[in-house]
Motif scaffolding. Structure first.
Motif, PDB file in Angstrom:
ATOM      1  N   SER A 137       1.170  -1.262  -0.077  1.00  0.00           N
ATOM      2  CA  SER A 137      -0.329   0.194   0.060  1.00  0.00           C
ATOM      3  C   SER A 137       1.256   1.160  -0.033  1.00  0.00           C
ATOM      4  CB  SER A 137      -0.987  -0.130   1.189  1.00  0.00           C
ATOM      5  OG  SER A 137      -1.881   1.100   0.716  1.00  0.00           O
ATOM      6  N   ILE A 163      -3.359  -3.122  -2.705  1.00  0.00           N
ATOM      7  CA  ILE A 163      -4.326  -3.014  -2.053  1.00  0.00           C
ATOM      8  C   ILE A 163      -4.498  -0.968  -1.315  1.00  0.00           C
ATOM      9  CG2 ILE A 163      -4.302  -5.569  -1.720  1.00  0.00           C
ATOM     10  CD1 ILE A 163      -4.350  -5.088   1.379  1.00  0.00           C
ATOM     11  N   GLU A 164      -5.738  -1.223  -0.795  1.00  0.00           N
ATOM     12  CA  GLU A 164      -5.999   0.372  -0.558  1.00  0.00           C
ATOM     13  C   GLU A 164      -5.582   0.311   0.960  1.00  0.00           C
ATOM     14  OE1 GLU A 164      -6.337   3.052  -1.911  1.00  0.00           O
ATOM     15  OE2 GLU A 164      -6.729   2.214  -3.456  1.00  0.00           O
ATOM     16  N   GLU A 165      -5.175   1.304   1.744  1.00  0.00           N
ATOM     17  CA  GLU A 165      -4.229   0.520   2.720  1.00  0.00           C
ATOM     18  C   GLU A 165      -5.180   0.748   4.646  1.00  0.00           C
ATOM     19  OE1 GLU A 165      -1.207   2.299   6.338  1.00  0.00           O
ATOM     20  OE2 GLU A 165      -1.612   3.490   4.746  1.00  0.00           O
ATOM     21  N   ASP A 166      -6.502   0.678   4.284  1.00  0.00           N
ATOM     22  CA  ASP A 166      -7.772   0.402   5.042  1.00  0.00           C
ATOM     23  C   ASP A 166      -7.501  -1.103   5.237  1.00  0.00           C
ATOM     24  OD1 ASP A 166      -9.473   0.243   2.536  1.00  0.00           O
ATOM     25  OD2 ASP A 166     -10.660   1.692   3.612  1.00  0.00           O
ATOM     26  N   GLN A 167      -7.037  -1.722   4.155  1.00  0.00           N
ATOM     27  CA  GLN A 167      -7.403  -2.737   3.998  1.00  0.00           C
ATOM     28  C   GLN A 167      -6.243  -4.024   4.499  1.00  0.00           C
ATOM     29  OE1 GLN A 167     -11.050  -4.753   3.188  1.00  0.00           O
ATOM     30  NE2 GLN A 167     -10.838  -2.998   3.069  1.00  0.00           N
ATOM     31  N   ASP A 169      -5.065  -4.122   7.330  1.00  0.00           N
ATOM     32  CA  ASP A 169      -5.011  -5.153   8.982  1.00  0.00           C
ATOM     33  C   ASP A 169      -5.927  -6.120   8.135  1.00  0.00           C
ATOM     34  OD1 ASP A 169      -4.339  -3.310  10.303  1.00  0.00           O
ATOM     35  OD2 ASP A 169      -5.710  -2.158  10.347  1.00  0.00           O
ATOM     36  N   LEU A 170      -6.236  -6.394   7.808  1.00  0.00           N
ATOM     37  CA  LEU A 170      -7.652  -7.607   7.128  1.00  0.00           C
ATOM     38  C   LEU A 170      -6.759  -8.021   6.599  1.00  0.00           C
ATOM     39  CD1 LEU A 170     -10.149  -9.265   6.682  1.00  0.00           C
ATOM     40  CD2 LEU A 170     -10.540  -7.857   4.694  1.00  0.00           C
ATOM     41  N   PHE A 171      -5.873  -8.051   5.371  1.00  0.00           N
ATOM     42  CA  PHE A 171      -4.667  -9.172   5.168  1.00  0.00           C
ATOM     43  C   PHE A 171      -3.722  -9.415   5.918  1.00  0.00           C
ATOM     44  CE2 PHE A 171      -0.722  -9.795   2.759  1.00  0.00           C
ATOM     45  CZ  PHE A 171      -1.090 -10.142   1.122  1.00  0.00           C
ATOM     46  N   MET A 263      -6.268  -9.592  12.859  1.00  0.00           N
ATOM     47  CA  MET A 263      -6.723  -8.154  12.047  1.00  0.00           C
ATOM     48  C   MET A 263      -6.427  -7.495  13.111  1.00  0.00           C
ATOM     49  SD  MET A 263      -9.573  -6.951   9.386  1.00  0.00           S
ATOM     50  CE  MET A 263     -11.154  -7.413  11.524  1.00  0.00           C
TER      51      MET A 263
END
Length: 280
Positions: A137, A163-167, A169-171, A263
């Motif tokens: 990101s 990916i977008e940074e807000d994703q 933590d999910l990654f 996450m």
């Protein structure tokens, strides 16, 4: 890859070694183009030098100015101190890549120079075998040229996803921590095999090949995981019985909890860092 590119790792732990291994073994960079440092453990640095031929040096001797890419691979709790220690030594044109869970690009930008090129990266330990799932990101000041450079560099350790940074933590919950979930599964498969008279080493090989084959089929077919599961589940058959047992014992809920746990921990680390004096 640019034959003059120089990469410096700050941190010499398992993730740093996994990335170094992939980069060197694939020939993406020559050993002399890679530097690794830690605070004081010269024995560890010598080990990495002997294994990969790279340069190893303690932190206060690291020639920051000579590196084009600086990869932060220390423990997250040491991130702020490390960023502040290199702030006066780096240039805005140098790219800072971070593999630290929970450390946002904005946090790194605030602790470095104005317009610093920062890229958040999340590989996993399969980097050692060039089979990582790695997300990147880019921060707001990163040029497209350097995004391309980062992707090329990280391709040496596996597949790369922007990916977008807000994703992120999910990654982290899915892929960053993911290998541990599979190892945990194999621990229990080996235990069951031993209890039922099968050689654990043989059970390990059988289980690993089963997971490998299933993953390859999922990547090469257009069906969803749910459809692939249905394709191999006969009514009242052995697979159906096994899946029923998983459901009855909270299999799906456990997986969901594991991903969300990792996450949420990544998010907690970020929030804890935001409470430091620099953010108050």
């Amino acid at each position: 890859m640019d034959t003059n590119l120089r990469v410096a790792f700050i941190g010499a732990g398992n993730m740093a070694e996994a990335m170094i291994s992939g980069i060197v073994k694939t020939g993406t960079l020559e050993p002399h183009q890679v530097i690794v440092t830690n605070r004081s453990n010269e024995e560890r640095l010598l080990e990495l030098h002997n294994r990969y031929g790279i340069q190893g040096m303690v932190r206060d001797r690291l020639p920051i100015q000579s590196a084009d890419v600086i990869i932060l691979a220390m423990k997250p709790k040491d991130a702020e101190q490390s960023l502040l220690s290199i702030k006066d030594q780096i240039r805005p044109d140098q790219v800072v890549m971070s593999v630290l869970a929970g450390i946002s690009t904005s946090f790194m930008e605030e602790h470095l120079n104005a317009n610093q090129q920062v890229i958040r990266v999340m590989p996993n330990t399969s980097s050692m075998l060039q089979e990582s799932a790695t997300a990147i990101s880019p921060g707001e000041h990163v040029t497209m040229k350097n995004v391309k450079m980062a992707k090329t560099l990280l391709k040496s350790i596996g597949e790369v996803y922007v990916i977008e940074e807000d994703q992120m933590d999910l990654f982290t919950g899915i892929a960053g921590s993911g290998p541990a979930y599979y190892y945990y599964l194999m621990e229990h498969i080996e235990k069951i095999a031993r209890e039922n008279g099968m050689d654990p080493a043989q059970a390990r090989e059988i289980g690993a090949q089963t997971i490998l084959g299933a993953a390859k089929m999922m990547l090469e077919r257009e069906e969803t995981p749910a459809q692939l599961r249905k394709n191999i589940t006969s009514k009242n058959g052995t697979t159906a019985s096994g899946l029923e047992a998983l459901a009855e014992n909270g299999g799906g809920k456990a997986i969901k909890a594991a991903v969300e746990g990792a996450m949420n921990r990544s998010k907690e680390i970020s929030k804890q860092l935001e409470k430091t004096p620099a953010h108050q």
